[in-house]
Design a protein around this motif. Structure first.
Motif, mmCIF file in Angstrom:
data_model
loop_
_atom_site.group_PDB
_atom_site.id
_atom_site.type_symbol
_atom_site.label_atom_id
_atom_site.label_comp_id
_atom_site.label_asym_id
_atom_site.label_seq_id
_atom_site.Cartn_x
_atom_site.Cartn_y
_atom_site.Cartn_z
ATOM 1 N N LEU A 745 48.693 27.632 62.021
ATOM 2 C CA LEU A 745 49.885 27.270 61.252
ATOM 3 C C LEU A 745 51.140 27.800 61.944
ATOM 4 C CD1 LEU A 745 48.515 28.066 57.668
ATOM 5 C CD2 LEU A 745 48.552 25.856 58.862
ATOM 6 N N ASP A 746 52.279 27.361 61.446
ATOM 7 C CA ASP A 746 53.544 27.724 62.088
ATOM 8 C C ASP A 746 53.770 29.221 62.091
ATOM 9 O OD1 ASP A 746 54.044 25.091 62.547
ATOM 10 O OD2 ASP A 746 55.221 24.776 60.713
ATOM 11 N N GLY A 747 53.251 29.924 61.122
ATOM 12 C CA GLY A 747 53.444 31.378 61.064
ATOM 13 C C GLY A 747 52.517 32.144 61.984
ATOM 14 N N GLY A 748 51.710 31.450 62.744
ATOM 15 C CA GLY A 748 50.772 32.112 63.648
ATOM 16 C C GLY A 748 49.455 32.460 63.010
ATOM 17 N N GLN A 749 49.223 32.015 61.764
ATOM 18 C CA GLN A 749 47.970 32.271 61.076
ATOM 19 C C GLN A 749 47.054 31.049 61.181
ATOM 20 O OE1 GLN A 749 47.292 35.303 59.713
ATOM 21 N NE2 GLN A 749 49.275 35.848 60.628
ATOM 22 N N ALA A 750 45.744 31.297 61.044
ATOM 23 C CA ALA A 750 44.790 30.199 61.103
ATOM 24 C C ALA A 750 44.830 29.388 59.822
ATOM 25 C CB ALA A 750 43.388 30.740 61.333
ATOM 26 N N ASP A 751 44.556 28.106 59.940
ATOM 27 C CA ASP A 751 44.407 27.238 58.769
ATOM 28 C C ASP A 751 43.124 27.686 58.052
ATOM 29 O OD1 ASP A 751 43.787 25.234 56.985
ATOM 30 O OD2 ASP A 751 44.502 23.614 58.276
ATOM 31 N N PRO A 752 43.220 28.255 56.846
ATOM 32 C CA PRO A 752 42.021 28.841 56.200
ATOM 33 C C PRO A 752 40.885 27.849 56.020
ATOM 34 C CG PRO A 752 44.043 29.421 55.006
ATOM 35 C CD PRO A 752 44.427 28.390 56.005
ATOM 36 N N ALA A 753 41.206 26.647 55.610
ATOM 37 C CA ALA A 753 40.149 25.651 55.374
ATOM 38 C C ALA A 753 39.437 25.318 56.672
ATOM 39 C CB ALA A 753 40.750 24.394 54.746
ATOM 40 N N GLN A 755 39.295 27.162 59.395
ATOM 41 C CA GLN A 755 38.571 28.336 59.862
ATOM 42 C C GLN A 755 37.232 28.484 59.138
ATOM 43 O OE1 GLN A 755 40.329 32.077 58.820
ATOM 44 N NE2 GLN A 755 39.422 33.173 60.567
ATOM 45 N N GLU A 756 37.268 28.349 57.826
ATOM 46 C CA GLU A 756 36.057 28.496 57.031
ATOM 47 C C GLU A 756 35.017 27.453 57.418
ATOM 48 O OE1 GLU A 756 33.188 29.566 54.427
ATOM 49 O OE2 GLU A 756 35.018 30.688 54.890
ATOM 50 N N GLU A 757 35.469 26.211 57.491
ATOM 51 C CA GLU A 757 34.531 25.113 57.800
ATOM 52 C C GLU A 757 33.962 25.244 59.206
ATOM 53 O OE1 GLU A 757 34.518 20.209 58.133
ATOM 54 O OE2 GLU A 757 36.368 21.290 57.585
ATOM 55 N N LEU A 758 34.828 25.562 60.154
ATOM 56 C CA LEU A 758 34.408 25.632 61.560
ATOM 57 C C LEU A 758 33.397 26.752 61.762
ATOM 58 C CD1 LEU A 758 35.367 23.971 64.054
ATOM 59 C CD2 LEU A 758 36.799 25.903 64.663
ATOM 60 N N LEU A 759 33.722 27.964 61.286
ATOM 61 C CA LEU A 759 32.826 29.088 61.521
ATOM 62 C C LEU A 759 31.518 28.925 60.765
ATOM 63 C CD1 LEU A 759 35.358 32.061 61.516
ATOM 64 C CD2 LEU A 759 34.150 31.088 63.450
ATOM 65 N N ARG A 760 31.578 28.422 59.537
ATOM 66 C CA ARG A 760 30.342 28.215 58.779
ATOM 67 C C ARG A 760 29.418 27.248 59.515
ATOM 68 N NH1 ARG A 760 28.715 24.277 56.001
ATOM 69 N NH2 ARG A 760 30.761 23.259 55.961
ATOM 70 N N GLN A 761 29.987 26.170 59.990
ATOM 71 C CA GLN A 761 29.171 25.154 60.665
ATOM 72 C C GLN A 761 28.623 25.682 61.991
ATOM 73 O OE1 GLN A 761 31.232 21.424 61.263
ATOM 74 N NE2 GLN A 761 29.973 20.941 63.045
ATOM 75 N N TYR A 762 29.473 26.346 62.765
ATOM 76 C CA TYR A 762 29.044 26.814 64.084
ATOM 77 C C TYR A 762 28.011 27.929 63.975
ATOM 78 C CZ TYR A 762 32.572 24.042 66.563
ATOM 79 O OH TYR A 762 33.306 23.014 67.087
ATOM 80 N N LEU A 763 28.189 28.831 63.019
ATOM 81 C CA LEU A 763 27.201 29.905 62.862
ATOM 82 C C LEU A 763 25.852 29.348 62.403
ATOM 83 C CD1 LEU A 763 29.463 32.626 61.208
ATOM 84 C CD2 LEU A 763 28.417 32.727 63.479
ATOM 85 N N ALA A 764 25.897 28.306 61.584
ATOM 86 C CA ALA A 764 24.637 27.668 61.160
ATOM 87 C C ALA A 764 23.960 26.992 62.343
ATOM 88 C CB ALA A 764 24.913 26.660 60.046
ATOM 89 N N ASP A 765 24.763 26.356 63.220
ATOM 90 C CA ASP A 765 24.193 25.644 64.374
ATOM 91 C C ASP A 765 23.638 26.594 65.428
ATOM 92 O OD1 ASP A 765 24.423 22.899 63.726
ATOM 93 O OD2 ASP A 765 26.581 22.983 64.034
#
Length: 1195
Positions: A745-753, A755-765
């Protein structure tokens, strides 16, 4: 071409590299003169000794072969060498074998210098004719050992035929006795020539030379020429190129005829030319599969054609005036016409009364067919024939020949026709037979030939065509005045520059560079010629990537070449069949965009976008790559110039780039055989568009890109193995760029949704049953930016750590463990280190120990499968990760490095540096040296740092080849003297000393024994070493990877007397424990290799006195009745050798009887027979007889 005045006439396709190398180490004189004189002087001495004779012959051959590239250096020495050898030949007392040997030496000289130079040195007086003829009476044409003698005699005879006397004067009275007539010398020579023209060895070539000299003599041609030609034509007519005998006969006959029509006078040969031509046509040589016959046929045809035409210099030919390179490079004061001869005569050629025979048309037709032959030497001969014939034709007919040659350049013709046509045009141009008025027809054809390439299967043809087209440009530069070529300078210079930097083949690039150089020197009209030649010389164009990415950038700085180069890449290279060329072309377009940004944005990019939906896979793939690189190049240019990207990339271009993925998806072009190529290309497109900050945030295309990356990583196992790594790396790089640009995001923070979706999916894979999916998602997690890892670091590290753990179901998943280790290292580098940080944010004291445990645990991965030691990949990755993490901690937070961890790291890396695989050992040594000599502050807690810096100075980092066992092991074994490292280094050495690779075993054993020799007289050091060795054995008991080579090492150490100090004490603790460990290791083992090694160790332990020796002998007696016959035989054999070595362990009388029993018994016989003899040995050795133990459950 750039290096000499004439291009080699043998094959224009040959590169000049060998010539350059030869000239680079040029010899200055014949340096072996004295040795050669001595060698030739002792031929009589070595004749009787076959070995000495062959040695002398081979040595002379080696000496002569050094001068193959510079044979002229032999010229001052040829006469004395020949005289020494001919003195032997002409000596009546010389045995036949010595004469043959002398001729072998003569042939070697001839082979290097060439027979033409050699001929004139033969004695050629009248007195030599009869002796040479007499020598032939003793020759057997079927003796394959003495063919050199016959070859040299025929050459000698050919030069004696040049005596200026009628041969009839040498005959004397042919009637010796009433009714008997001797053959005349003329008949004898002709008979010899005809006989040797049909032999299968090299004497056939010399016979053709003899015929050409003999038959064309004034006295012989009147009497014998007609009959010889009749014989030749009859031989050709009855021979068939379908049989070996026919090919040999036709070869010799065609050689002879070609030589006769070359050397004979026209008026003598003309009456027979038409007959020979008709016979030759009847032979159908173009249908033969014998290259040499077709070449000789073309050669003879052109000689016949030259016989039909009167020898003359065509008045109409183009003649260039000034030939001075210096004058060409000077500014012209008078203009180009000031020093020029008339280009074309104003009054025609004045040949109106010259009658051209009809047979000439047939000759020309056959030569034109020869231009299309499948072999280069035939085409080259035909091209030279075309040039020679055209020089004797009237202007109109010669122009018709040029037109016929130009017909070869049709896209219905094969690459052979194009190549032959280029050679012919070069010949015509070189001879001034291609008038300037024809250049407007010829130049466009040559420009097409410079880029000619035709796809065939998985490769292409056309390299020889492009090389020959460069030769044409080279020839034209020498043939024409600058003003004649002035209208074509822009086209030719651009085409040659393009071939110089963008041709796939190195020889073509070098040929184009040489042709460009010749034009710059001879014409002086090529724009920026000297500057370009300086950058694109012979050596610079040898590296293809350098040409595409560096030299092209420099040349494109000259506006005359910029647009043609870009157009060529878009038209010819983006759709090239070779993927490497497509990738280089895309990168070149990225660079060239800086030279022509407006043209690239307004013309090139729209053209490439239209090609992204092409039906041709290569065009589609190249276009997507080019779009990616070009967009990135234009963005970087806009940033450098501080201009908005919209100045170069308008809305239509941005929309076109955005639509590429969706269009490919809609047409299902990610599936099928070309899917992997398109996935890789679009991943590169995603990366470049993300780096170019395209305004796609929140756009649906981002979801499409994310799907493509995830789907690619999930299905890596479906991608072919040779391109899997490239596709995986492209997808991971695309993900990293995509996340950094669109998921923050513009403030330098990750998009929470996200981040959650990406890490959940990748850790499962990461737990996927497919190994390649684990690899891909591990690297994907490692590539994530820091903001996406914040708050989830522990989860990510735990997930990656689980991948590195070996489970029964995924033992062979070594590649996934390797990539997980790489990802762990990359994650640590990304999040950084902070001592008081949170474990979910950074590497800190709470998680650093767990990370090290994971990495150090992977150093124990010795998994093997059908591919070999696949665990080595894991160990290498673990060492790399340990190095990177340790250096990071040492640089930023050294207080996080605990002493125990640092010691484990250094010791485990040292162990790997002493193991048997060269690659792993070298990598470990480099890691060890990097940790020891790191830049900046030294790492804390390195055990024995002072001693290590003395043993491994910083200079060893660059000077030692750690791959070489001879250099690595002498250094690594020094660590045995440091207690902290001894255990781990000895563990690695055990595997190396007991290994299979000869060089590894030799040098590791030598280094170990050298160390042992140094501590032989130090009881404390030897006790410490022995204790470590026993501890190592105990820790790896029944671990075959270590225990079997360890037993082999122990055997060698015992045999080498490494533990002699312990033999002075009865039942030394070392021997007692070693015996117990060996018994445990071999007990109930069915591994033949282990049992044999165990027997060898038992035999070596006999040297230890006391109760140990008695127990060892008992173990050997038990093994003499082992269920495996091979073990019984091996044990008996080793015990026999042991008693020979350590005979003092038994009294003399007993020793003899024991050895007699061991030698006389068939130990592979039935067990009851063997057991009786074994029991007898037990009684003799003083050990109790073993008792059979009944199996449980038997009554």
């Amino acid at each position: 071409m750039a290096l000499g005045e004439e291009r080699a006439a043998g094959a224009p396709e040959d590169g000049a590299e060998d010539e350059v190398l030869a000239r680079g180490s040029a010899l200055e004189a014949f340096g072996e003169s004295a040795e050669t004189r001595a060698l030739l002087g002792r031929l009589r001495e070595v004749l009787g000794d076959r070995a000495a004779r062959e040695g002398a012959l081979e040595r002379f051959r080696v000496i002569m072969d050094k001068y193959q590239e510079q044979p002229h250096l032999l010229d001052p020495h040829l006469e004395w060498m020949m005289n020494l050898l001919l003195d032997i030949v002409q000596d009546k007392t010389s045995p036949a074998d010595l004469i043959h040997l002398a001729f072998k030496f003569l042939y070697i000289i001839t082979k290097v210098r060439g027979y033409k130079t050699f001929l004139r040195l033969f004695p050629h007086e009248v007195a030599n004719v009869q002796p040479v003829l007499d020598m032939f009476t003793n020759q057997n044409p079927r003796d394959h050992e003495t063919w050199e003698t016959r070859y040299m005699l025929l050459l000698w005879l050919s030069v004696t035929c040049l005596i200026p006397f009628d041969f009839s004067r040498l005959d004397g009275n042919l009637l010796t006795q009433p009714g008997q007539t001797r053959m005349s010398i003329m008949d004898r020579i002709l008979q010899i020539a005809e006989a040797y023209l049909v032999v299968s060895d090299k004497a056939r070539d010399a016979a053709a030379v003899l015929v050409s000299k003999f038959v064309t003599r004034p006295d012989v041609k009147q009497k014998k020429m007609a009959s010889f030609l009749d014989w030749s034509l009859h031989t050709l007519a009855r021979s068939s190129f379908q049989t070996i005998e026919g090919v040999i006969a036709m070869d010799g006959t065609l050689q002879a005829l070609a030589q006769i029509f070359k050397h004979g006078k026209r008026e003598d040969c003309l009456p027979y030319a038409a007959t020979v031509l008709r016979c030759l046509e009847g032979c159908n040589l173009p249908d033969s599969n014998q290259t040499l016959l077709r070449k000789l046929g073309v050669k003879l045809v052109q000689r016949l054609g030259l016989t039909f035409l009167k020898p003359r210099v065509a008045k109409w030919r183009y003649q260039r005036g000034c030939r001075s390179l210096a004058a060409n490079l000077q500014p012209r004061a008078q203009g180009p016409e000031g020093s020029q001869m008339p280009a074309e005569t104003a009054d025609g050629d004045g040949d109106g009364d010259y009658d051209v025979p009809e047979d000439v048309e047939s000759v020309i037709e056959q030569l034109l067919v020869g231009l299309k032959d499948q072999d280069t030497i035939v085409r080259w001969s035909a091209a030279k024939g075309i040039g020679r014939m055209a020089a004797r034709l009237p202007r109109e007919l010669a122009d018709d020949v040029v037109g016929s040659v130009l017909d070869c350049f049709s896209f219905q013709e094969t690459d052979n026709a194009w190549h032959g046509g280029c050679l012919a045009l070069a010949e015509l141009g070189r001879r001034g037979l291609l008038l300037p008025s024809r250049l407007e027809d010829v130049v466009p054809v040559i420009l097409k030939a410079l880029t000619y390439e035709e796809k065939r299967g998985s490769c292409s043809v056309g390299t020889n065509v492009r090389d020959a087209a460069c030769y044409v440009c080279w020839a034209f530069a020498r043939a024409y005045e600058p003003r004649e070529l002035q209208p074509f300078v822009a086209a030719i210079s651009s085409a040659l520059v393009i071939a110089t930097v963008f041709d796939r083949n190195i020889n073509c690039r070098r040929a184009a560079s040489a042709a460009f150089q010749e034009n710059v020197g001879r014409q002086g009209t090529f724009p920026h010629g000297i500057d370009i030649l300086t950058a694109a010389d012979y050596f610079a164009v040898g590296n293809r990537a350098n040409c595409f990415l560096v030299i092209s950038m420099f040349i494109a700085g000259f506006p005359e070449y910029t647009q043609p180069m870009i157009d060529h890449l878009v038209a010819m290279k983006i759709n090239h069949w070779d993927g490497v060329i497509r990738e280089l072309s895309a990168k070149a377009l990225h660079n060239l965009a800086q030279r022509a940004p407006e043209y690239s944005a307004t013309h090139v990019l729209p053209c490439l976008l239209s090609k992204t939906q092409s039906l041709d896979l290569h065009t589609r793939h190249g276009a997507v790559l080019a779009c990616a690189e070009l967009a990135r190049g234009l963005y970087r240019l806009a940033v450098q110039e501080d201009r908005p990207v919209a100045d170069y990339l308008d809305d239509a271009a941005v929309h076109g780039l955005k639509q590429i993925h969706q269009q490919l998806y809609d047409h299902q072009l990610y599936r099928g055989l070309g899917g992997e190529l398109m996935r890789q290309a679009v991943c590169i497109l995603i990366e470049n568009l993300s780096l170019s900050k395209m305004p796609f945030r929140g756009d649906v295309v981002i979801d499409g890109w994310q799907w493509l990356i995830d789907d690619t990583l999930r299905n890596l196992h479906l991608i072919s193995s040779h391109s899997r790594q490239q596709v995986k790396e492209a997808a991971v790089s695309a993900l990293a760029a995509l996340c950094r640009e669109y998921y923050v995001l513009d403030g330098g923070q990750a998009d929470p949704a996200r981040q959650e979706e990406l890490l959940r999916q990748y850790l499962a894979d990461l737990q996927s049953p497919e190994e390649m999916a684990r690899c891909g998602f591990s690297l994907a997690l490692g590539a994530l930016p820091r903001v996406l890892l914040q708050g989830r670091l522990q989860q990510v590290l735990a997930g990656l750590g689980a991948v590195t753990t070996i489970c029964p179901k995924d033992v062979s998943f070594a590649e996934s463990r390797r990539d997980a280790l790489k990802a762990i290292s990359r994650v640590c580098q990304t999040v950084g280190v902070r001592a008081g940080g949170a474990p979910d944010e950074v590497v800190c004291e709470e998680n650093v120990s767990q990370i090290y445990r994971t990495l150090l645990g992977c150093l124990r991965d010795y998994t093997t499968d059908s591919r070999g030691d696949v665990g080595a990949w894991v160990r290498e990755a673990a060492m790399t990760s340990l190095r990177d993490l340790t250096l990071l901690l040492g640089r930023e937070q050294p207080e996080l490095l605990e002493a125990s961890i640092c010691q484990q790291v250094m010791c485990c890396v040292a162990q790997q540096a002493s193991e048997k695989i060269d690659r792993v050992r070298a990598h470990a040594a480099r890691v060890f040296m990097t940790l020891l000599h790191c830049d900046g502050a030294p790492l804390p807690h390195v055990p024995h740092r002072g001693e290590l810096e003395e043993l491994f100075p910083r200079s060893d980092v660059a000077s030692v080849n750690w791959n070489a066992p001879s250099q690595a092991f002498p250094r690594i074994t020094r660590l045995l003297g440091l207690p902290a490292y001894r255990y781990h280094v000895l563990l690695g050495l055990a595997v190396s000393v007991g290994g299979l690779t000869e060089s590894t075993v030799r040098y590791s054993t030598q280094s170990l024994f050298e160390y042992m020799k140094g501590i032989q007289n130090d009881p404390q050091a030897l006790e410490g070493f022995g204790g470590t060795l026993l501890q190592l054995f105990e820790d790896n008991l029944l671990n075959d990877r270590v225990s079997v080579p360890l037993l082999k090492m122990l055997d060698q150490m015992l045999a080498n007397g490494c533990f002699d100090l312990f033999t002075a004490e009865q039942d030394h603790p070392f021997s007692v424990k070693l015996l117990a460990l060996c018994k445990e290791e071999t007990r109930k083992s069915k591994d033949v290799q282990k049992l044999r090694s165990g027997v060898a160790v038992f035999c070596g332990m006999v040297q230890f006195p006391g109760d140990v020796r008695r127990k060892v002998l008992l173990q050997l007696c038990l093994l003499l009745c082992h269920p495996f016959p091979v073990i019984r035989k091996s044990t008996a054999s080793q015990v026999y050798e042991m008693l020979l070595t350590y005979g003092d362990v038994l009294p003399d009388g007993v020793l003899e009887e024991v050895m007699a029993v061991l030698g006389a018994t068939a130990w592979d016989a039935e067990l009851p027979v063997v057991r009786a003899q074994r029991n007898r040995l037990c009684d003799l050795l003083g050990v109790p007889r073993p008792q059979l133990v009944p199996k449980p459950g038997t009554g």
